[in-house]
Scaffold this motif. Structure first.
Motif, PDB file in Angstrom:
ATOM      1  N   ASP A 442       0.867  -1.170   0.000  1.00 45.98           N
ATOM      2  CA  ASP A 442       0.000   0.000   0.000  1.00 45.98           C
ATOM      3  C   ASP A 442       0.909   1.226   0.000  1.00 45.98           C
ATOM      4  OD1 ASP A 442      -2.920   0.997   0.428  1.00 45.98           O
ATOM      5  OD2 ASP A 442      -1.657   2.171   1.786  1.00 45.98           O
ATOM      6  N   LEU A 443       0.919   1.939  -1.101  1.00 48.80           N
ATOM      7  CA  LEU A 443       1.835   3.060  -1.299  1.00 48.80           C
ATOM      8  C   LEU A 443       3.257   2.628  -0.962  1.00 48.80           C
ATOM      9  CD1 LEU A 443      -0.414   5.969   0.062  1.00 48.80           C
ATOM     10  CD2 LEU A 443      -0.047   5.262  -2.316  1.00 48.80           C
ATOM     11  N   THR A 569      -0.146   2.140   8.741  1.00 45.29           N
ATOM     12  CA  THR A 569       1.057   2.517   7.994  1.00 45.29           C
ATOM     13  C   THR A 569       1.426   3.972   8.286  1.00 45.29           C
ATOM     14  OG1 THR A 569      -0.001   3.425   6.025  1.00 45.29           O
ATOM     15  CG2 THR A 569       0.198   1.024   6.144  1.00 45.29           C
ATOM     16  N   LEU A 570       2.594   4.326   7.818  1.00 51.00           N
ATOM     17  CA  LEU A 570       3.035   5.720   7.958  1.00 51.00           C
ATOM     18  C   LEU A 570       2.054   6.681   7.305  1.00 51.00           C
ATOM     19  CD1 LEU A 570       6.875   6.111   7.287  1.00 51.00           C
ATOM     20  CD2 LEU A 570       5.590   6.827   9.306  1.00 51.00           C
ATOM     21  N   ARG A 571       1.356   6.199   6.289  1.00 52.58           N
ATOM     22  CA  ARG A 571       0.396   7.066   5.594  1.00 52.58           C
ATOM     23  C   ARG A 571      -0.983   6.993   6.223  1.00 52.58           C
ATOM     24  NH1 ARG A 571       4.314   9.865   3.632  1.00 52.58           N
ATOM     25  NH2 ARG A 571       5.880   8.535   2.676  1.00 52.58           N
ATOM     26  N   GLY A 572      -1.068   6.334   7.379  1.00 51.18           N
ATOM     27  CA  GLY A 572      -2.321   6.298   8.111  1.00 51.18           C
ATOM     28  C   GLY A 572      -3.322   5.277   7.617  1.00 51.18           C
ATOM     29  N   ARG A 573      -2.885   4.344   6.823  1.00 49.23           N
ATOM     30  CA  ARG A 573      -3.806   3.323   6.314  1.00 49.23           C
ATOM     31  C   ARG A 573      -3.813   2.128   7.268  1.00 49.23           C
ATOM     32  NH1 ARG A 573      -3.821   5.236   0.749  1.00 49.23           N
ATOM     33  NH2 ARG A 573      -5.043   3.460   0.068  1.00 49.23           N
ATOM     34  N   GLU A 574      -4.994   1.570   7.478  1.00 53.56           N
ATOM     35  CA  GLU A 574      -5.126   0.411   8.356  1.00 53.56           C
ATOM     36  C   GLU A 574      -5.053  -0.866   7.512  1.00 53.56           C
ATOM     37  OE1 GLU A 574      -5.319   0.549  11.576  1.00 53.56           O
ATOM     38  OE2 GLU A 574      -5.640   2.716  11.833  1.00 53.56           O
ATOM     39  N   ILE A 575      -4.046  -1.655   7.778  1.00 60.54           N
ATOM     40  CA  ILE A 575      -3.825  -2.880   6.998  1.00 60.54           C
ATOM     41  C   ILE A 575      -4.175  -4.091   7.843  1.00 60.54           C
ATOM     42  CG2 ILE A 575      -1.962  -4.383   6.183  1.00 60.54           C
ATOM     43  CD1 ILE A 575      -0.655  -2.012   4.907  1.00 60.54           C
ATOM     44  N   GLU A 576      -4.933  -4.994   7.247  1.00 64.19           N
ATOM     45  CA  GLU A 576      -5.153  -6.316   7.859  1.00 64.19           C
ATOM     46  C   GLU A 576      -4.774  -7.351   6.818  1.00 64.19           C
ATOM     47  OE1 GLU A 576      -8.901  -6.961  10.047  1.00 64.19           O
ATOM     48  OE2 GLU A 576      -9.309  -4.864   9.537  1.00 64.19           O
ATOM     49  N   PHE A 577      -3.827  -8.149   7.166  1.00 60.73           N
ATOM     50  CA  PHE A 577      -3.294  -9.084   6.171  1.00 60.73           C
ATOM     51  C   PHE A 577      -2.962 -10.394   6.885  1.00 60.73           C
ATOM     52  CE2 PHE A 577       0.368  -9.808   2.915  1.00 60.73           C
ATOM     53  CZ  PHE A 577      -0.439 -10.648   2.172  1.00 60.73           C
ATOM     54  N   ALA A 578      -3.623 -11.441   6.465  1.00 56.82           N
ATOM     55  CA  ALA A 578      -3.373 -12.768   7.029  1.00 56.82           C
ATOM     56  C   ALA A 578      -3.007 -13.716   5.900  1.00 56.82           C
ATOM     57  CB  ALA A 578      -4.600 -13.280   7.772  1.00 56.82           C
ATOM     58  N   TYR A 579      -2.028 -14.525   6.129  1.00 60.08           N
ATOM     59  CA  TYR A 579      -1.573 -15.455   5.092  1.00 60.08           C
ATOM     60  C   TYR A 579      -2.738 -16.364   4.672  1.00 60.08           C
ATOM     61  CZ  TYR A 579       1.594 -18.587   2.582  1.00 60.08           C
ATOM     62  OH  TYR A 579       2.233 -19.317   1.610  1.00 60.08           O
ATOM     63  N   GLY A 580      -2.957 -16.428   3.381  1.00 62.40           N
ATOM     64  CA  GLY A 580      -4.017 -17.295   2.865  1.00 62.40           C
ATOM     65  C   GLY A 580      -5.358 -16.627   2.745  1.00 62.40           C
ATOM     66  N   ARG A 581      -5.434 -15.348   3.150  1.00 61.06           N
ATOM     67  CA  ARG A 581      -6.717 -14.641   3.054  1.00 61.06           C
ATOM     68  C   ARG A 581      -6.518 -13.330   2.297  1.00 61.06           C
ATOM     69  NH1 ARG A 581      -7.841 -15.982   8.673  1.00 61.06           N
ATOM     70  NH2 ARG A 581      -7.911 -13.790   9.251  1.00 61.06           N
ATOM     71  N   PRO A 582      -7.544 -12.852   1.628  1.00 67.77           N
ATOM     72  CA  PRO A 582      -7.405 -11.575   0.908  1.00 67.77           C
ATOM     73  C   PRO A 582      -7.086 -10.457   1.890  1.00 67.77           C
ATOM     74  CG  PRO A 582      -9.412 -12.727   0.245  1.00 67.77           C
ATOM     75  CD  PRO A 582      -8.865 -13.456   1.435  1.00 67.77           C
ATOM     76  N   PRO A 583      -6.189  -9.567   1.528  1.00 68.95           N
ATOM     77  CA  PRO A 583      -5.839  -8.468   2.439  1.00 68.95           C
ATOM     78  C   PRO A 583      -6.928  -7.400   2.477  1.00 68.95           C
ATOM     79  CG  PRO A 583      -4.594  -8.314   0.379  1.00 68.95           C
ATOM     80  CD  PRO A 583      -5.373  -9.594   0.315  1.00 68.95           C
ATOM     81  N   MET A 584      -6.898  -6.626   3.547  1.00 69.83           N
ATOM     82  CA  MET A 584      -7.835  -5.518   3.689  1.00 69.83           C
ATOM     83  C   MET A 584      -7.060  -4.245   3.983  1.00 69.83           C
ATOM     84  SD  MET A 584     -10.883  -7.306   5.897  1.00 69.83           S
ATOM     85  CE  MET A 584     -12.043  -5.983   5.602  1.00 69.83           C
ATOM     86  N   VAL A 585      -7.508  -3.148   3.394  1.00 70.68           N
ATOM     87  CA  VAL A 585      -6.939  -1.831   3.658  1.00 70.68           C
ATOM     88  C   VAL A 585      -8.084  -0.896   4.017  1.00 70.68           C
ATOM     89  CG1 VAL A 585      -5.662   0.122   2.710  1.00 70.68           C
ATOM     90  CG2 VAL A 585      -5.004  -2.212   2.086  1.00 70.68           C
ATOM     91  N   ASP A 586      -7.961  -0.297   5.161  1.00 68.25           N
ATOM     92  CA  ASP A 586      -9.025   0.596   5.658  1.00 68.25           C
ATOM     93  C   ASP A 586     -10.378  -0.103   5.652  1.00 68.25           C
ATOM     94  OD1 ASP A 586      -7.266   2.616   6.203  1.00 68.25           O
ATOM     95  OD2 ASP A 586      -7.603   3.683   4.317  1.00 68.25           O
ATOM     96  N   GLY A 587     -10.356  -1.348   6.035  1.00 62.28           N
ATOM     97  CA  GLY A 587     -11.606  -2.088   6.190  1.00 62.28           C
ATOM     98  C   GLY A 587     -12.201  -2.641   4.910  1.00 62.28           C
TER      99      GLY A 587
END
Lengths: 636, 354
Positions: A442-443, A569-587
């Motif tokens: 993400d960025l 992140t430094l840019r204020g984005r909320e990351i949720e990332f689990a191996y084997g699952r689609p990632p999420m950014v800002d929900g």
């Protein structure tokens, strides 16, 4: 057998380079390679750009022709011959050398396209005997089509052009046993199919550090020499397509990750790749590599017949603002053990003035040579600089090679290392992708998660810390901070680690390693992860302020049963990332399925659209393969 | 793959001189009297060869002469994986290579590549001896069939999985026209209508590397696999039983019957080396003493004229054994990989001349 083929392109290029630089011949000057480098001031005037481009072409000609030693005919290779034919000099020597080379022809695309270039460059000026020898070689010598996309592009452009050069001949006049008409039809059909898939689903060998030449040179030959007007136009449009992408994935001319195919040196010293030759000759924004990249000589032969459009030139040289580009590409085709023949690749490119972050989403793309992600920072003179940071799982397996090649499980890893990929089976290597790596970018934040299956050879993650990093700090927070150029870097290993000195194979033929001056962070845990944050030094009052800001970022992670990360992140984005699952950014789920073929400020294309819009400021060029039209316009 | 085709006779076929490019072979009178087959190998001897460079070694097709020497003929191709003949006309050759399929209608003097980029990297080729116009081609993405002696091919893959049709080996049942077995990434598939419909008769999770029909009992078939060991069928490939004496987990590359002795079978693999049975497959023994270590055996084959067992060892010379693997002697083709051993009955009109 297929174990023999993985690195042949590199090896052959190396052989050419060795020939070019062989001892006993007084090497001509390579000013742009040897002299101090001063980053150029962008000049957009048409005449100035063209004059500078032609001067660079002439530099290559002068160097290559200067290598010719009348006392040593072997100092003249196909590129030198083609250049002499273009300049109309040394005709007797050229004739004699062609006759000699045709007595013992090569056997595949890396021989075919240089030979085709000589045949066309000399079709009116080579002696009857020399032309006859070339013709006869194409009758008597079996040619291998190869097994990678770049092989096929070279093979079919060569066969297409030679079939046009010798029309109406029967099958017994060709090594294929097919007539000129049949050869031409097969070649044309494949080339159209390749252009179609590239312009609808993306390149298979995307962002390749070296193989860009194997696409660009044949396309230039097609653009210049094809009899059929539409094929000439298609060749020219594909050149624009290839170079437009090059412009968007380089930082001051230096290609960064991700790369479908690369090599040990090119991931270490990002500048040191054939792609830099193309940046140099087209844009003048980085020094060329030694010997003008070897294959670069062949591009120079026809370089005056192509000029990169202004809009592409501006993209490459004007980096006033940040660029976020999201693109698609394809994996190499899977023969076995995959539900898809060539799954899509989703690339994220974030470029800023002083650094660039690039990745694809991880997993297998090519069995050996992929580079998945990195942060690369700008250096005023990139030569010798190891200006990059990344991590990887050093994967090696016969099974994965079976997926991509017609091989048995055991011999191919040995064959690969034997034939010029010495690091392939090394635990501390820095090259390659892994089916056990998943990446979210993400960025300028990258999260790479690893879950290495039991039984795999190397149960570790390697992080590369170069000799050119400054002020490296192992912070109590668990972050490792460093400065690279004007970039501020933060690397967070998610499992315990140790340091080892980084050892580098200096070439594909090396049997021994040398110390690179850098270090490898080795984290010997199968469930693992890396987070990298980058920023520009202008964004923080001090290095310490950057460290404090990163250390304060909320970070929650766990490694069992599978790695997972929640991070701001430094840019204020909320990351949720689990191996084997689609990632999420800002929900929100990162929905790769909605990604376009190209999407960003400079390149835009729909999946399946066959239409690329290239934009810089108000300038725009549209390459429309559907209507076979090129439109240049200035937006109001 | 060894291809004994003992039931095929060339006696009645009127033919023109074959193998013009074959170096003359000096057969001894004794050898000529006993020689029932021509024995070929497809060999790669790639010293420093990479695509684009000159080939500095002789690769491709070799035939075993009566003096025990291997004679190169026809082509110098580094990528040949299999060879098949038209039983009516041995000037009609089919070879699978990286480019797909090469055919020769004149005994190897000239060649034609009938397969375009849609059928590349040929793995194996087989001619139906009961319908010799029909040619089966194993490809990394499936199976193609020609009904016109290889001039044109069409895909016949009904019944194969939608994806992962990787086919390593294909073998025609010599007793029944249009009955063919194919070794794929998903197991052994069988067709009884020349590829119109395939049905799986042995499921596997990894690749089937070789299929062989016994020259002694056409109902007897063997299959080798990547990870599932070696399997045997006694009912023409309908049902299969794993040979417990041969380990699973590591790939077996190929298996061969000895055409001269129905009790003798040999199998080969990178990790296993050479294994043989001399009691019809009931018991097996490792036969690697005398082979270079590690015993990375690439292929085994049996000279159908004298029962001599050959082993190709990875990047070593070819080895032969006259006691079915108990002792080995270095043979020719140093640095080679033999992708296939192929035996074909000699033309009867040739024998007296030799």
């Amino acid at each position: 057998m297929n174990t023999k083929k993985i690195r042949r392109g590199m090896i052959h290029r190396g052989a050419i380079l060795v020939l070019l630089l062989s001892g006993g011949v007084r090497a001509g000057a390579q000013p742009s390679y040897e002299n101090p480098w001063t980053p150029p001031v962008p000049r957009n005037g048409e005449d100035a750009r063209l004059a500078a481009y032609h001067a660079r072409i002439d530099e290559v000609f002068d160097w290559r022709i200067g290598l010719y030693d009348p006392e040593k005919p072997t100092s003249l290779d196909m590129a030198g011959i083609a250049m002499m034919l273009v300049r109309g000099i040394n005709r007797e020597a050229v004739d004699a050398r062609v006759l000699e080379l045709m007595r013992d022809p090569g056997t595949g695309p890396f021989w075919m396209f240089p030979c085709t270039m000589v045949a066309f460059a000399g079709r009116d000026t080579l002696s009857v005997d020399a032309r006859g020898a070339i013709r006869d070689a194409w009758r008597t010598t079996r040619q291998l089509r190869g097994d990678t996309e770049n092989h096929w592009v070279m093979y079919y452009v060569s066969l297409y052009l030679m079939s046009e050069l010798y029309p109406g001949e029967a099958g017994e006049r060709w090594y294929t046993g097919l007539s000129s008409t049949e050869n031409l039809a097969e070649s044309r059909a494949w080339l159209l199919e390749w252009m179609d898939i590239t312009t609808t689903r993306g390149q298979g060998e995307y962002n390749a550090t070296h193989y860009i030449g194997e696409y660009a040179i044949p396309m230039l030959m097609l653009a210049v020499w094809a009899d059929e007007p539409d094929m000439r136009l298609r060749g020219r449009m594909m050149l624009d397509w290839i170079f437009a992408e090059l412009a968007t994935v380089t930082l001051d001319g230096v290609l960064r990750g991700p790369n479908s195919r690369t090599d040990d040196t090119s991931v270490l010293e990002r500048w040191n790749a054939l792609s830099s030759f193309f940046s140099w000759i087209l844009f003048g924004n980085t020094p060329p590599t030694r010997g003008y990249g070897g294959w670069g000589n062949y591009f120079a032969v026809l370089g005056r017949h192509y000029e990169v459009p202004e809009v592409i030139h501006r993209i490459a040289t004007d980096r006033a603002g940040d660029i976020l580009q999201r693109d698609r590409a394809r994996t190499r085709r899977f023969w076995r053990y995959s539900d898809e023949l060539s799954p899509p690749i989703f690339k994220t490119q974030y470029l800023r003035k002083h650094y660039a972050v690039g990745s694809y989403q991880g997993g297998s793309s090519d069995p050996i040579q992929t580079h998945v992600w990195d942060v690369t920072w700008a250096e005023p003179d990139p030569r010798g600089k190891h200006n990059t940071i990344f991590s990887l799982h050093p994967h090696s397996s016969g099974r994965v090679q079976q997926m991509y090649f017609c091989t048995f499980p055991e011999p191919m890893p040995e064959g690969v290392t034997y034939e010029g990929k010495p690091s392939y089976n090394q635990a501390d290597k820095l090259l390659g992708c892994s089916p056990y790596e998943q990446v979210l970018q993400d960025l300028d934040t990258v999260v790479a998660l690893y879950s290495i299956a039991p039984g795999e050879d190397f149960q570790q993650v390697n992080g590369f810390f170069s000799k050119d990093l400054r002020d490296v700090v192992e912070h109590p927070s668990g972050w490792i901070f460093a400065r690279g150029g004007r970039a501020l870097l933060a690397y967070r290993p998610l499992a315990p680690y140790e340091w080892i000195a980084h050892r580098h194979y200096p070439s594909g033929w090396s049997r021994d390693t040398v110390l690179s001056g850098g270090r490898t962070l080795v984290s010997p845990h199968p469930n693992n992860g890396t987070i990298v944050q980058a920023a520009d030094e202008s964004e923080f009052e001090s290095y310490e302020a950057f460290q404090a800001a990163v250390a304060a970022l909320p970070l929650d992670y766990r490694m069992e049963p599978r790695p997972s990360v929640r991070h701001r992140t430094l840019r204020g984005r909320e990351i949720e990332f689990a191996y084997g699952r689609p990632p999420m950014v800002d929900g929100r789920l990162v929905d790769y399925g909605r990604w376009k073929l190209f999407e960003g400020p400079h390149l835009n294309a729909e999946v399946g659209g066959r239409r690329l819009t290239i934009t810089h400021g108000r300038l725009e060029r549209v390459l429309d393969f559907e209507s076979l039209e090129v439109v240049d316009r200035v937006r109001r | 793959m060894t291809r004994p085709r003992g039931l095929v006779s060339f006696a009645s076929v009127k033919r023109r001189p074959a193998f013009a490019l074959l170096a003359s072979v000096a057969f001894s009178a004794a050898a000529a009297q006993t020689r029932s087959h021509d024995f070929y190998v497809c060999a790669a001897i790639n010293r420093d060869y990479v695509i684009g460079s000159r080939i500095v070694t002789l690769n491709g097709l070799y035939r075993l002469g009566g003096d025990g020497a291997w004679e190169h003929f026809g082509v110098n191709d580094t990528t040949i994986t299999a060879l098949a003949f038209d039983p009516r006309d041995r000037d009609m050759l089919y070879t699978t290579t990286l480019n797909g399929l090469w055919t020769s209608h004149d005994g190897g003097r000239s060649w034609r590549i009938p397969t375009g980029p849609g059928m590349t990297e040929g793995r194996d080729v087989s001619v139906d001896p009961n319908a010799p116009d029909t040619v089966y081609l194993a490809l990394p993405d499936g199976i193609a069939v020609s009904d016109d002696r290889g001039w044109s091919f069409e895909r016949r893959e009904n019944g194969l999985p939608e994806r992962a049709r990787y086919t390593q080996t294909i073998e025609v049942d010599r007793t029944t026209k249009a009955r063919v077995l194919a070794g794929t990434v998903g197991g052994v598939y069988l067709t009884e209508d020349a590829g119109g419909v395939w049905r799986r008769v042995l499921p596997t999770a990894t690749t089937v590397n070789d299929l062989q029909q016994s020259p002694h009992d056409p109902a007897d078939w063997l299959a080798t696999t990547d990870t599932h060991g070696v399997w045997r069928s006694r009912d023409r490939g309908e049902t299969w039983t794993r040979i417990e004496a041969l380990a699973d987990g590591r790939a077996w590359y190929n298996v061969t019957f000895d055409p001269t002795d129905s009790r003798r079978i040999a199998a080969a693999g990178w990790w296993h080396g050479a294994w043989t049975s001399e009691d019809g497959g009931n018991t097996w023994s490792a036969r690697n003493t005398g082979l270079p270590a590690p015993h990375r055996v690439w292929r085994v084959g049996v000279d159908p004229n004298r029962g001599r067992l050959y082993a190709s060892v990875f990047k070593e010379t070819l080895y032969h054994s006259d006691d079915f693997g108990r002792t080995w002697t270095a043979d020719a083709l140093a640095g080679s990989l033999v992708a296939a051993f192929v035996s074909v009955p000699v033309r009867e009109e040739e024998v007296p001349e030799r």
